[in-house]
Write a protein that holds these residues in place. Structure first.
Motif, short mmCIF file in Angstrom:
data_model
loop_
_atom_site.label_atom_id
_atom_site.label_comp_id
_atom_site.label_asym_id
_atom_site.label_seq_id
_atom_site.Cartn_x
_atom_site.Cartn_y
_atom_site.Cartn_z
N CYS A 1 0.83 -1.20 0.00
CA CYS A 1 0.00 0.00 0.00
C CYS A 1 0.87 1.26 0.00
CB CYS A 1 -0.92 -0.01 1.22
SG CYS A 1 -1.90 1.49 1.39
N ASN B 1 0.07 4.14 1.26
CA ASN B 1 -0.01 4.86 2.54
C ASN B 1 0.45 4.01 3.72
OD1 ASN B 1 -1.37 6.96 1.06
ND2 ASN B 1 -3.23 5.73 1.22
N HIS B 2 0.36 2.69 3.56
CA HIS B 2 0.78 1.78 4.63
C HIS B 2 1.77 0.78 4.05
CE1 HIS B 2 -3.45 3.05 5.38
NE2 HIS B 2 -2.97 3.31 6.60
N ARG C 1 1.51 -3.02 4.69
CA ARG C 1 0.37 -3.84 4.28
C ARG C 1 0.44 -4.14 2.77
NH1 ARG C 1 -4.57 -0.33 6.75
NH2 ARG C 1 -3.70 0.03 8.84
N CYS D 1 -4.13 -0.69 0.11
CA CYS D 1 -4.57 -1.79 0.97
C CYS D 1 -6.10 -1.78 1.08
CB CYS D 1 -3.94 -1.67 2.35
SG CYS D 1 -4.57 -0.29 3.32
N CYS E 1 -7.53 1.50 2.49
CA CYS E 1 -7.38 2.65 1.61
C CYS E 1 -8.23 2.53 0.35
CB CYS E 1 -5.92 2.84 1.22
SG CYS E 1 -4.87 3.28 2.61
ZN LIG Z 1 -3.39 1.63 3.07
#
Ligand SMILES: [Zn+2]
Ligand SMILES: [Zn+2]
Length: 153
Positions: free
Chosen positions: A3, A5-6, A9, A23, A26
């Motif tokens: 992901c 942003n993550h 993940r 992910c 998101c």
């Molecule tokens: Zn995410």
């Protein structure tokens, strides 16, 4: 791919705009396939284009009003109508552009001018009836997108 942003993940979908992985959390937010950054960009573009249209409408109305190009036989307020017709032309154009975004008309070079003229008439007639709706719609869009802009995470 993970992901955007993550980074810890795994990605379950890809933003069709920028190609970054998203992910489950998101990609499920607000039912949009786009990532938050791209949604923000899209919203900003929407706000800018709606404001742009509103400015164009105002300017055209003012120009038409000042020019007062209609032959005034009946007297009355022709300058208002002159402004309104110019606005109608652009509102018609906006309506047809958003409806027929992917439609391609094929005309030969000989009939191109006829096609242009036809389009112009169709825009004015459509815009004449839809101008108030289109103007209101643009205002609503600016408010709606501005209000929801900050809520995108
Ligand atoms: Zn995410
Ligand atoms: Zn994106």
């Amino acid at each position: 791919m993970n992901c955007k942003n993550h980074p810890e993940r795994p990605a379950v979908s890809v933003c069709p705009e920028c190609g970054h992985g998203l992910c489950t959390e998101c990609s499920n937010s607000r039912g949009s396939l786009l990532c938050a950054d791209c949604r923000k960009t899209k919203k900003a573009e929407n706000i800018a284009s709606s404001i742009g249209y509103l400015v164009v409408f105002a300017v055209l109305f003012f120009v038409g009003y000042k020019l007062d190009f209609l032959p005034s036989k009946s007297g009355g307020d022709q300058s208002f109508l002159s402004g309104y017709i110019l606005v109608a032309l652009v509102t018609g154009w906006q309506v047809f552009n958003s409806l027929l975004r992917n439609t391609v008309f094929v005309f030969s070079a000989d009939t191109a001018w006829l096609y242009m003229l036809l389009k112009l008439i169709v825009y004015i007639v459509t815009g004449f009836f839809l101008a108030p709706v289109v103007i209101a719609w643009n205002i609503v869009k600016v408010f709606y997108h501005s209000l929801t802009y900050t809520s995108i995470r």
